[in-house]
Enzyme design. Sequence first.
Site, mmCIF file in Angstrom:
data_model
loop_
_atom_site.group_PDB
_atom_site.id
_atom_site.type_symbol
_atom_site.label_atom_id
_atom_site.label_comp_id
_atom_site.label_asym_id
_atom_site.label_seq_id
_atom_site.Cartn_x
_atom_site.Cartn_y
_atom_site.Cartn_z
ATOM 1 N N LYS A 62 0.807 -1.225 0.000
ATOM 2 C CA LYS A 62 0.000 0.000 0.000
ATOM 3 C C LYS A 62 0.840 1.274 0.000
ATOM 4 C CE LYS A 62 -4.465 -1.540 1.438
ATOM 5 N NZ LYS A 62 -4.292 -2.953 1.857
ATOM 6 N N GLU A 120 -9.843 6.790 3.525
ATOM 7 C CA GLU A 120 -10.714 5.824 4.186
ATOM 8 C C GLU A 120 -9.869 4.620 4.555
ATOM 9 O OE1 GLU A 120 -10.167 5.775 0.952
ATOM 10 O OE2 GLU A 120 -9.744 3.623 0.737
ATOM 11 N N SER A 135 1.489 -9.866 -0.867
ATOM 12 C CA SER A 135 1.145 -8.443 -0.752
ATOM 13 C C SER A 135 1.524 -7.832 0.592
ATOM 14 C CB SER A 135 -0.349 -8.247 -1.017
ATOM 15 O OG SER A 135 -1.110 -9.099 -0.170
#
Length: 395
Positions: A90, A112, A378
Amino acid sequence: MNKYQVDENGNYGKFGGSYIPEVLYQNFKELEEQYLAIIQDEQFQKEFNQLLRDYVGRPSPLYFAQRLSDIVGAKVYLKREDLNHTGAHKINNTIGQILMAKKMGKRRIIAETGAGQHGVATATVCALMGMECSVYMGETDVKRQFLNVQKMRMLGAEVVAVTSGNKTLKDATNEAFREWCNHPQDTFYIIGSVVGPHPYPDMVARFQSVISEEIKKQLLEQEGRENPDYLIACVGGGSNAAGTFYHYLDNEEVKLIEAEAAGLGVDTNMTAATITIGTEGVLHGSRTLLMQTEDGQIIEPYSISAGLDYPGVGPMHAHLATIGRAQVVAITDDEALAAAFELTRTEGIIPAIESSHALAALHKFDFKKDDVIVLTVSGRGDKDMPTYIDRFVQE
Ligand SMILES: *Cc1c(COP(=O)(O)O)cnc(C)c1O
């Protein structure tokens, strides 16, 4: 431009587009007009790549997993996004977007978050850049994700607990959009995946595309060829998958596999298998596949993994799946847990429960001995230890 990428109207085939409230029209117009030029700007690229290298720790390793390969019966390489600063892919996106916000003269960031992973990655880059940061999070998630909430606060972000709807990710996203509508001038909204109105899906995919850019070089070095036979990634909104696939989309010899969360099973109502059971509709500003009732009410998703627990999916993935460019496999909670323990015991890597869905997909296909598979891990499993410990206790 090719048939798998976004077109000039912001569509991926029949999906995508930009369904936005009137008050944000100017923001989107501005962003749409500027984002490509900014990303391609030499100074921007230099700053972005330097931070990816020195702050995030890129390139992330491409690791040949010998013992896992023996079990699968094919050559399995792991793209180690789990080794990035803050523990997942991310951060690639939040660094890109905060640089974008700065270039556009914005001084305040909103975001968010569901599990808090995107919130932490956003609060991190806001601390790095000295920007004001508010993170919208459903009240239910605030209670469930104590550690990430405290991390965001320590990083200097305001965490706003959202009490509407089911008090989870979808409601937090609605609230962040509402806040943006109230302050369109000075605020930049950092979206956490390849979702939302155009140009967000394309912008986020471009920032994450560093993953496939690196895979090409690393695989050439280690395997003597740029192209694997298969790429595998898990899909929540679809940003790590988009990054993993990006530079291979046009290359149809490379088969794409997406693992989504089946929860307790796709034919139970406890699932987040959006592509498998979803139908067309509009969510958070783009046309995509959604879990919805016949009259268009969103069905609350369920998965053991907070990062895959979203009722929609990025329009790029709705498109890739619909036209058959990508194969989609739905992985249950139990299959993901088993895959997490398998990787831990064979390779000494504790993966995020999201990534474990991709790992479980290794057992869903008949691979040949010489097949080269690149699978993106990930994120790391630190945040999932309570879930894994639960499983231990049962054993
Ligand atoms: C958020 C998250 C995901 C899901 O998001 P995508 O946009 O689908 O990549 C997957 N894995 C980890 C570790 C995450 O934190």
